[in-house]
Design an enzyme around this catalytic site. Structure first.
Site, PDB file in Angstrom:
ATOM      1  N   LYS A   1       0.818  -1.214   0.000  1.00 39.61           N
ATOM      2  CA  LYS A   1       0.000   0.000   0.000  1.00 39.61           C
ATOM      3  C   LYS A   1       0.855   1.268   0.000  1.00 39.61           C
ATOM      4  CE  LYS A   1      -1.059  -0.290   4.913  1.00 39.61           C
ATOM      5  NZ  LYS A   1      -0.027   0.655   5.369  1.00 39.61           N
TER       6      LYS A   1
ATOM      7  N   ARG B   1      -7.367   2.419  11.195  1.00 39.24           N
ATOM      8  CA  ARG B   1      -7.191   0.961  11.318  1.00 39.24           C
ATOM      9  C   ARG B   1      -8.069   0.361  12.410  1.00 39.24           C
ATOM     10  NH1 ARG B   1      -0.786  -0.506  10.373  1.00 39.24           N
ATOM     11  NH2 ARG B   1      -0.579   1.009   8.727  1.00 39.24           N
TER      12      ARG B   1
ATOM     13  N   ARG C   1      11.372  -8.457   2.752  1.00 41.84           N
ATOM     14  CA  ARG C   1      11.610  -7.023   3.002  1.00 41.84           C
ATOM     15  C   ARG C   1      12.443  -6.825   4.263  1.00 41.84           C
ATOM     16  NH1 ARG C   1       6.473  -3.106   3.555  1.00 41.84           N
ATOM     17  NH2 ARG C   1       6.584  -3.554   5.762  1.00 41.84           N
TER      18      ARG C   1
ATOM     19  N   ARG D   1      13.901  -3.856   8.807  1.00 38.40           N
ATOM     20  CA  ARG D   1      12.829  -3.280   9.644  1.00 38.40           C
ATOM     21  C   ARG D   1      12.639  -4.109  10.903  1.00 38.40           C
ATOM     22  NH1 ARG D   1       7.549  -0.756   6.723  1.00 38.40           N
ATOM     23  NH2 ARG D   1       6.642  -1.539   8.637  1.00 38.40           N
TER      24      ARG D   1
ATOM     25  N   ARG E   1       0.836  -8.728  13.374  1.00 40.40           N
ATOM     26  CA  ARG E   1       0.304  -7.574  12.623  1.00 40.40           C
ATOM     27  C   ARG E   1      -0.820  -8.019  11.684  1.00 40.40           C
ATOM     28  NH1 ARG E   1       5.182  -5.434   9.691  1.00 40.40           N
ATOM     29  NH2 ARG E   1       3.922  -3.648   9.096  1.00 40.40           N
TER      30      ARG E   1
END
Ligand code: AMP
Length: 189
Positions: free
Chosen positions: A13, A88, A127, A133, A144
């Site tokens: 996104k 959210r 990723r 990250r 998540r």
């Protein structure tokens, strides 16, 4: 145009939001990016947010809502915006409704990017290796995704009832997904 982009972690996104904002000349506001910027600068907001982000939890609604309220008060969003990663939770939907109502504004479209969990976990693990990250290890990733299913899908349902949701398949090469998004938004290139 005032729009939201909603999708599970790893759905791309952020990437698609950047492309939409370029093509449509919309100011893109990503709550995740604002939090990460504050974490990097070690501001009080960043120190607070980091605890939750590292665990894959949502930053509390009170903190997130006031940050978005401030951001939406800025002059550059008058002509429209693309909110990426907010709302959210149900409480955030209520807050956004309030902010928009106070300014006599409405939402035009909610774009939902879809992808299945196994694909998302694989993408996020890749990723994590590339970007380092701290919220991208498998346990945190699954957490998540769980939050997305438990809370954010209910947000999409609320907007579905208002008939403003457009769903786009987020699986496939980035350019193809962008073309699907543009077609869904009825933007011709
Ligand atoms: P993102 O880059 O959108 O995946 O966001 C990264 C992290 O920032 C999330 O896992 C949350 O910890 C936090 N975050 C971003 N947006 C929100 C939000 N709307 N509400 C609560 N936490 C958020």
């Amino acid at each position: 145009m005032r729009m939201l982009i909603i999708g599970p972690p790893g759905s791309g996104k952020g990437t698609q939001a950047a492309r939409i904002s370029d093509r449509l000349g919309l100011v893109a506001i990503s709550t995740g990016d604002i939090f990460r910027d504050n974490v990097r600068r070690e501001t009080p907001l960043g120190v607070e947010a980091k605890k939750y982000m590292d665990a894959g939890d949502f930053v509390p609604d009170s903190v997130t809502n006031s940050m978005v309220r401030d951001r939406l008060a800025a002059d550059d969003v008058r002509e429209g915006f693309l909110l990426d990663g907010y709302p959210r939770t149900a409480a955030q939907v209520t807050e956004l409704d309030d902010i928009l109502r106070e300014n006599a504004l409405t939402l035009d479209v909610v774009l939902q990017l879809t992808a299945d969990d196994d694909e998302l976990v694989q993408r996020l693990l890749n990723r994590a290796v590339q970007d380092g990250r701290s919220d991208d290890n498998e346990k945190v990733i699954r957490h998540r995704l769980g939050l997305y299913h438990d809370q954010t899908e209910a947000v999409v349902s609320q907007y579905d009832e208002r008939r403003i949701v457009t769903k786009v398949d987020g699986i496939g090469p980035i350019d193809e997904v962008t073309e699907r998004v543009m077609a869904a938004l009825k933007v011709t290139s």
